[in-house]
Design a protein around this motif. Sequence first.
Motif, PDB file in Angstrom:
ATOM      1  N   SER A 138       0.667  -1.596  -0.055  1.00 36.28           N
ATOM      2  CA  SER A 138       0.160   0.418  -0.103  1.00 36.28           C
ATOM      3  C   SER A 138       1.051   1.185  -0.495  1.00 36.28           C
ATOM      4  N   HIS A 139       1.984   1.364  -0.080  1.00 36.23           N
ATOM      5  CA  HIS A 139       3.319   2.462   0.549  1.00 36.23           C
ATOM      6  C   HIS A 139       3.673   2.102  -1.095  1.00 36.23           C
ATOM      7  N   SER A 140       3.370   1.624  -2.017  1.00 37.69           N
ATOM      8  CA  SER A 140       4.204   1.466  -3.498  1.00 37.69           C
ATOM      9  C   SER A 140       4.050   2.878  -4.040  1.00 37.69           C
ATOM     10  N   GLY A 141       2.677   3.487  -3.910  1.00 38.02           N
ATOM     11  CA  GLY A 141       2.350   4.431  -4.346  1.00 38.02           C
ATOM     12  C   GLY A 141       2.837   5.284  -4.300  1.00 38.02           C
ATOM     13  N   ARG A 142       3.179   5.918  -2.540  1.00 34.47           N
ATOM     14  CA  ARG A 142       3.863   7.077  -2.291  1.00 34.47           C
ATOM     15  C   ARG A 142       4.433   7.183  -2.649  1.00 34.47           C
ATOM     16  N   ARG A 143       6.151   5.704  -2.030  1.00 30.61           N
ATOM     17  CA  ARG A 143       7.208   6.020  -2.784  1.00 30.61           C
ATOM     18  C   ARG A 143       7.512   6.099  -3.959  1.00 30.61           C
ATOM     19  N   THR A 144       6.229   5.907  -5.118  1.00 32.87           N
ATOM     20  CA  THR A 144       7.212   5.481  -6.612  1.00 32.87           C
ATOM     21  C   THR A 144       6.603   7.213  -6.694  1.00 32.87           C
ATOM     22  N   PHE A 145       5.122   8.033  -6.424  1.00 31.66           N
ATOM     23  CA  PHE A 145       4.951   9.481  -6.189  1.00 31.66           C
ATOM     24  C   PHE A 145       6.458  10.592  -5.912  1.00 31.66           C
ATOM     25  N   ILE A 146       7.249   9.981  -4.714  1.00 30.49           N
ATOM     26  CA  ILE A 146       8.564  10.666  -4.360  1.00 30.49           C
ATOM     27  C   ILE A 146       9.477  10.664  -4.841  1.00 30.49           C
ATOM     28  N   THR A 147       9.636   9.237  -5.083  1.00 32.73           N
ATOM     29  CA  THR A 147      10.600   9.536  -6.104  1.00 32.73           C
ATOM     30  C   THR A 147      10.600   9.809  -7.315  1.00 32.73           C
ATOM     31  N   ARG A 148      10.109   9.890  -8.248  1.00 32.38           N
ATOM     32  CA  ARG A 148       9.395  10.675  -9.483  1.00 32.38           C
ATOM     33  C   ARG A 148       9.617  12.477  -9.653  1.00 32.38           C
ATOM     34  N   LEU A 149       9.277  12.659  -8.049  1.00 35.59           N
ATOM     35  CA  LEU A 149       9.685  14.069  -8.267  1.00 35.59           C
ATOM     36  C   LEU A 149      10.974  14.233  -8.073  1.00 35.59           C
ATOM     37  N   ALA A 150      11.657  13.069  -7.458  1.00 36.26           N
ATOM     38  CA  ALA A 150      12.855  13.432  -7.017  1.00 36.26           C
ATOM     39  C   ALA A 150      13.729  12.972  -8.260  1.00 36.26           C
ATOM     40  N   ASN A 151      13.264  12.397  -8.770  1.00 33.73           N
ATOM     41  CA  ASN A 151      14.065  12.197 -10.408  1.00 33.73           C
ATOM     42  C   ASN A 151      13.753  12.919 -11.408  1.00 33.73           C
ATOM     43  N   ALA A 152      12.602  13.974 -11.170  1.00 33.22           N
ATOM     44  CA  ALA A 152      11.998  15.119 -12.265  1.00 33.22           C
ATOM     45  C   ALA A 152      12.922  16.400 -11.506  1.00 33.22           C
ATOM     46  N   SER A 153      14.319  16.174 -10.847  1.00 32.22           N
ATOM     47  CA  SER A 153      14.983  17.468 -10.004  1.00 32.22           C
ATOM     48  C   SER A 153      13.408  18.215  -9.519  1.00 32.22           C
ATOM     49  N   VAL A 154      12.848  18.168  -8.750  1.00 32.93           N
ATOM     50  CA  VAL A 154      11.822  18.817  -7.971  1.00 32.93           C
ATOM     51  C   VAL A 154      11.982  18.777  -7.018  1.00 32.93           C
ATOM     52  N   ASN A 155      12.870  20.283  -6.446  1.00 35.49           N
ATOM     53  CA  ASN A 155      13.495  20.611  -5.193  1.00 35.49           C
ATOM     54  C   ASN A 155      13.040  19.557  -3.971  1.00 35.49           C
ATOM     55  N   ALA A 156      13.648  19.660  -3.404  1.00 34.75           N
ATOM     56  CA  ALA A 156      13.372  18.342  -2.121  1.00 34.75           C
ATOM     57  C   ALA A 156      12.906  19.024  -1.550  1.00 34.75           C
ATOM     58  N   LYS A 157      12.691  20.236  -0.883  1.00 38.87           N
ATOM     59  CA  LYS A 157      11.697  20.894   0.226  1.00 38.87           C
ATOM     60  C   LYS A 157      10.669  20.975  -0.422  1.00 38.87           C
ATOM     61  N   VAL A 158      10.252  20.567  -1.578  1.00 41.40           N
ATOM     62  CA  VAL A 158       8.385  20.872  -2.116  1.00 41.40           C
ATOM     63  C   VAL A 158       8.229  19.615  -2.148  1.00 41.40           C
ATOM     64  N   ILE A 159       8.920  18.771  -2.250  1.00 44.61           N
ATOM     65  CA  ILE A 159       8.435  17.041  -2.485  1.00 44.61           C
ATOM     66  C   ILE A 159       8.456  17.164  -1.420  1.00 44.61           C
ATOM     67  N   MET A 160       9.149  17.575   0.075  1.00 49.03           N
ATOM     68  CA  MET A 160       9.021  16.956   1.002  1.00 49.03           C
ATOM     69  C   MET A 160       7.550  18.055   1.760  1.00 49.03           C
ATOM     70  N   SER A 161       7.479  18.879   0.805  1.00 48.37           N
ATOM     71  CA  SER A 161       5.742  19.394   1.337  1.00 48.37           C
ATOM     72  C   SER A 161       4.900  19.119   0.705  1.00 48.37           C
ATOM     73  N   LEU A 162       4.751  17.858   0.138  1.00 42.18           N
ATOM     74  CA  LEU A 162       3.296  17.424  -0.645  1.00 42.18           C
ATOM     75  C   LEU A 162       3.873  16.059  -0.061  1.00 42.18           C
ATOM     76  N   GLY A 164       4.286  15.427   4.113  1.00 43.33           N
ATOM     77  CA  GLY A 164       3.187  15.875   4.301  1.00 43.33           C
ATOM     78  C   GLY A 164       4.603  15.835   5.500  1.00 43.33           C
ATOM     79  N   HIS A 165       5.524  15.492   5.153  1.00 47.58           N
ATOM     80  CA  HIS A 165       6.891  15.270   5.945  1.00 47.58           C
ATOM     81  C   HIS A 165       7.402  16.409   6.557  1.00 47.58           C
ATOM     82  N   LYS A 166       8.123  16.167   8.053  1.00 48.38           N
ATOM     83  CA  LYS A 166       8.106  17.382   8.784  1.00 48.38           C
ATOM     84  C   LYS A 166      10.244  17.261   8.323  1.00 48.38           C
ATOM     85  N   ASN A 167      10.765  16.173   8.148  1.00 49.08           N
ATOM     86  CA  ASN A 167      11.731  16.363   7.983  1.00 49.08           C
ATOM     87  C   ASN A 167      12.526  15.910   6.452  1.00 49.08           C
TER      88      ASN A 167
END
Length: 189
Positions: A138-162, A164-167
Amino acid sequence: MKQAQVLNEIEFKRVVAMVRDGKHRKRNEVALCLSFWVGLRVCEIAALKVSDVYEADGTVKEIVNLSASQTKGGNSRQVIINQKMQKLLRVYCLQAQSCNFDGPLLPSQKSQKHFSSNSLCQVFWRIYKQAGLSNASSHSGRRTFITRLANASVNAKVIMSLAGHKNLSTTQRYIEVNPKQLLSAVNLV
């Protein structure tokens, strides 16, 4: 503990195609896509109400406000609904038999009430098993979402916000690195 599998595009399309041929096809496709395209946790997907996602006139919201009771950690947050998800949600609302504005977005087949997080996890598990993905969860979609954003060079703080992480360190644990990326990186030198 082994992390949930990150799906590539072919695997994701296979899962969606299988869901579209199965029972509860629209509900299950919406649940999967909320995980893959929006990055929601299963507990957040299970807790969604129709009124969280749709305006009173049936328009899909671009920004969904999750209450503290709907999130992990008990902190409210905003979630951005991308255009692909908005399109899918428009179709889903049109095909829903009854759109109880205060009811669950994804009603369970037994009670027509909200899924429990555990029950929705089991739905995801069955879907992935049928698709032949033994390491997906059930966590695969969330990990895929975050990994795809990182691979697309989205800013790490933006990914963190999307996410919902605090750290930032939490977000970094979600990102999968593959051999092709490593090769590309060393070839930059």
